[in-house]
Design a protein around this motif. Structure first.
Motif, short mmCIF file in Angstrom:
data_model
loop_
_atom_site.label_atom_id
_atom_site.label_comp_id
_atom_site.label_asym_id
_atom_site.label_seq_id
_atom_site.Cartn_x
_atom_site.Cartn_y
_atom_site.Cartn_z
N SER A 1 -12.96 -24.07 -29.56
CA SER A 1 -12.95 -25.37 -28.97
C SER A 1 -13.35 -26.33 -29.78
N ILE A 2 -14.55 -26.03 -30.41
CA ILE A 2 -15.39 -27.24 -31.17
C ILE A 2 -14.70 -27.39 -32.35
N THR A 3 -14.33 -26.04 -33.00
CA THR A 3 -13.53 -26.33 -34.30
C THR A 3 -12.11 -27.13 -34.05
N ALA A 4 -11.55 -27.13 -32.95
CA ALA A 4 -10.31 -28.00 -32.79
C ALA A 4 -10.66 -29.28 -32.80
N ARG A 5 -12.03 -29.70 -31.82
CA ARG A 5 -12.30 -30.88 -31.78
C ARG A 5 -13.00 -31.55 -33.17
N LEU A 6 -13.51 -30.80 -34.02
CA LEU A 6 -13.90 -31.25 -35.23
C LEU A 6 -12.76 -31.52 -36.14
N LYS B 1 -18.42 -43.96 -34.20
CA LYS B 1 -18.50 -43.15 -33.00
C LYS B 1 -18.07 -41.78 -33.20
N LEU B 2 -16.93 -41.83 -34.15
CA LEU B 2 -16.51 -40.37 -34.67
C LEU B 2 -17.51 -39.70 -35.62
N ASP B 3 -18.40 -40.34 -36.35
CA ASP B 3 -19.26 -39.89 -37.07
C ASP B 3 -20.56 -39.16 -36.17
N THR B 4 -20.71 -40.01 -34.92
CA THR B 4 -21.76 -39.62 -33.95
C THR B 4 -21.28 -38.37 -33.32
N GLU B 5 -20.02 -38.33 -32.96
CA GLU B 5 -19.43 -36.94 -32.32
C GLU B 5 -19.39 -35.86 -33.27
N HIS B 6 -19.09 -36.45 -34.39
CA HIS B 6 -19.00 -35.23 -35.58
C HIS B 6 -20.23 -34.47 -35.75
N SER B 7 -21.31 -35.32 -35.95
CA SER B 7 -22.68 -34.77 -35.92
C SER B 7 -22.87 -33.85 -34.73
N ALA B 8 -22.77 -34.30 -33.36
CA ALA B 8 -22.97 -33.62 -32.30
C ALA B 8 -22.15 -32.09 -32.23
N LEU B 9 -20.83 -32.28 -32.75
CA LEU B 9 -20.04 -31.12 -32.77
C LEU B 9 -20.30 -30.08 -33.67
N GLN B 10 -21.00 -30.87 -34.87
CA GLN B 10 -21.18 -29.83 -36.02
C GLN B 10 -22.65 -28.94 -35.81
N THR B 11 -23.53 -29.71 -35.06
CA THR B 11 -24.93 -29.30 -34.56
C THR B 11 -24.54 -28.12 -33.78
N GLU B 12 -23.54 -28.34 -32.62
CA GLU B 12 -23.46 -27.24 -31.54
C GLU B 12 -22.65 -26.08 -32.20
N TYR B 13 -21.74 -26.39 -33.30
CA TYR B 13 -21.01 -25.65 -34.00
C TYR B 13 -21.82 -24.67 -34.74
N ASP B 14 -22.92 -25.28 -35.38
CA ASP B 14 -23.81 -24.29 -36.18
C ASP B 14 -24.85 -23.53 -35.26
N ALA B 15 -24.94 -24.12 -34.15
CA ALA B 15 -25.93 -23.26 -33.15
C ALA B 15 -25.04 -22.19 -32.65
N LEU B 16 -24.01 -22.04 -32.26
CA LEU B 16 -23.09 -20.97 -31.57
C LEU B 16 -22.72 -20.17 -32.62
#
Length: 379
Positions: A12-17, A348-363
């Motif tokens: 899901s995070i990959t799709a959102r990224l 906004k997209l940069d902020t969202e991307h950073s949050a998604l990328q952090t969660e992606y890396d953690a998972l």
């Protein structure tokens, strides 16, 4: 969180990224288009700063020359140009561009200058006394009668005509309407047989070949009509008897002769009207309309141009530039607002991307450890 759940969340995070990156790329392209539009606006603005307009010398304020924006009415009007020069406007073939009023008068005149003038409310006659006047003295009538004879003598001499055997005593002029329509309204001459007293009246038609002879004829005809016509004939016309009318009558005469020799036309297209000063000016600049001025030396209209005529000058169009600057600023403000909006969306997209990328890396880390632990258990 179980392995399956972690993997689902990771997908899901990959799709959102991916969506995030696509949106960012789309906005970046939009910003590039904005930059191109800004460049075009700047280019148009710089070109518009070169805007010029044609002006005409119309007078003086003390020693300072006064120029007015060019227009058809100004260029072709009577004494509207400060130099007093008379102009006509023609097309590339030389046909004169005239008002519908002048065209109508010319058609009513049907080649007759006096009738052309009358249709416009004028007459070249300088006789105000009529033969049937009850207020004029015999002496005044005799003076007018003599003036008519001298005018016709001038014309007849110029074309080598001799009417009657005893012209001095037997020739009389008049303005009789014959029953034959082709003679209606023409000057006449009457020869009296001094022996029998018999009178013979005929139409006095034009028989010349030069402009001078035509002028002699038309002038004599105007005097004759004014004197022999009915009491109401021509009473409403402005005549050359008033010196204030002479200049304008000559102005009309020059136009009539030009229309006769070169032809004429009326611009009746709604998108091409002589009242549209912008259209008129552009047509002059493009060479579709041309100017001629009346030369007193050559006694005809001769060509001139907006570049060479001393009464015309091309100047910076400050009014147009002010409008262009206003429009330019409005366009820039609009482009800047759009650019700021895109910048906000990118942040906004940069902020969202950073949050998604952090969660992606953690998972990804958790899944990798679970996989590693599983391999150790079954090995």
């Amino acid at each position: 969180m179980g392995m399956a759940a972690s993997q689902a969340r990771l997908l899901s995070i990959t799709a959102r990224l991916t969506d995030n990156e696509n949106s960012g790329q789309s906005i970046s392209y939009s910003k590039i288009r904005l930059a191109n539009q800004t460049e075009e606006v700047n280019k148009d603005y710089l070109n518009a700063l070169k805007a010029t307009k044609l002006t005409v010398l119309t007078g003086f304020n003390g020693s300072e020359e006064v120029y007015t924006d060019i227009s058809y009415g100004l260029m072709t009007g009577y004494n509207t140009v400060a130099a007093g020069t008379q102009y006509v406007v023609t097309d590339k073939k030389g046909k004169v561009l005239v008002t519908s009023k002048l065209a109508d008068a010319f058609e009513k005149g049907n080649g007759d200058y006096n009738k052309f003038l009358a249709a416009l409310g004028y007459s070249q006659t300088d006789i105000t006394i009529k033969k049937d006047s009850t207020t004029a003295t015999d002496q005044e009538k005799a003076k007018a009668y003599q003036q008519i004879h001298e005018a016709w003598d001038q014309y007849l001499t110029s074309v080598g005509l001799h009417i009657g055997e005893d012209e001095e005593h037997g020739l009389d002029f008049g303005y009789t309407s014959f029953s034959n329509a082709s003679f209606d309204g023409y000057p006449t001459y009457t020869v009296t047989d001094l022996t029998t007293g018999e009178k013979t009246t005929k139409a006095l038609n034009y028989e010349g070949t030069t402009q001078e002879q035509r002028d002699f004829y038309d002038y004599a005809a105007s005097l004759t009509e004014a004197y022999y016509g009915t009491s109401n004939s021509g009473s409403a016309l402005k005549t050359a008897e008033d010196p204030d009318n002479v200049g304008y009558i000559n102005y009309l005469k020059n136009i009539f002769q030009k229309m006769s020799s070169a032809g004429y036309y009326v611009e009746d297209d709604e998108t091409k009207t002589i009242k549209d000063n912008t259209w008129f000016e552009q047509e002059l600049k493009d060479g579709n309309l041309q100017l001629e001025y009346y030369s007193a030396v050559e006694q005809k209209f001769v060509s001139t141009s907006i570049d060479s005529d001393s009464a015309i000058q091309e100047v910076t169009d400050e009014r147009e530039i002010a409008l262009v600057e206003q429009e330019y600023q409005m366009k820039l403000d609009d482009l800047e607002q759009k650019d700021n909006k895109y910048d906000l969306e990118l942040r906004k997209l940069d902020t969202e991307h950073s949050a998604l990328q952090t969660e992606y890396d953690a998972l990804k880390t958790v899944i990798d450890k679970n996989v590693e632990s599983s391999f150790k258990t079954f090995s």
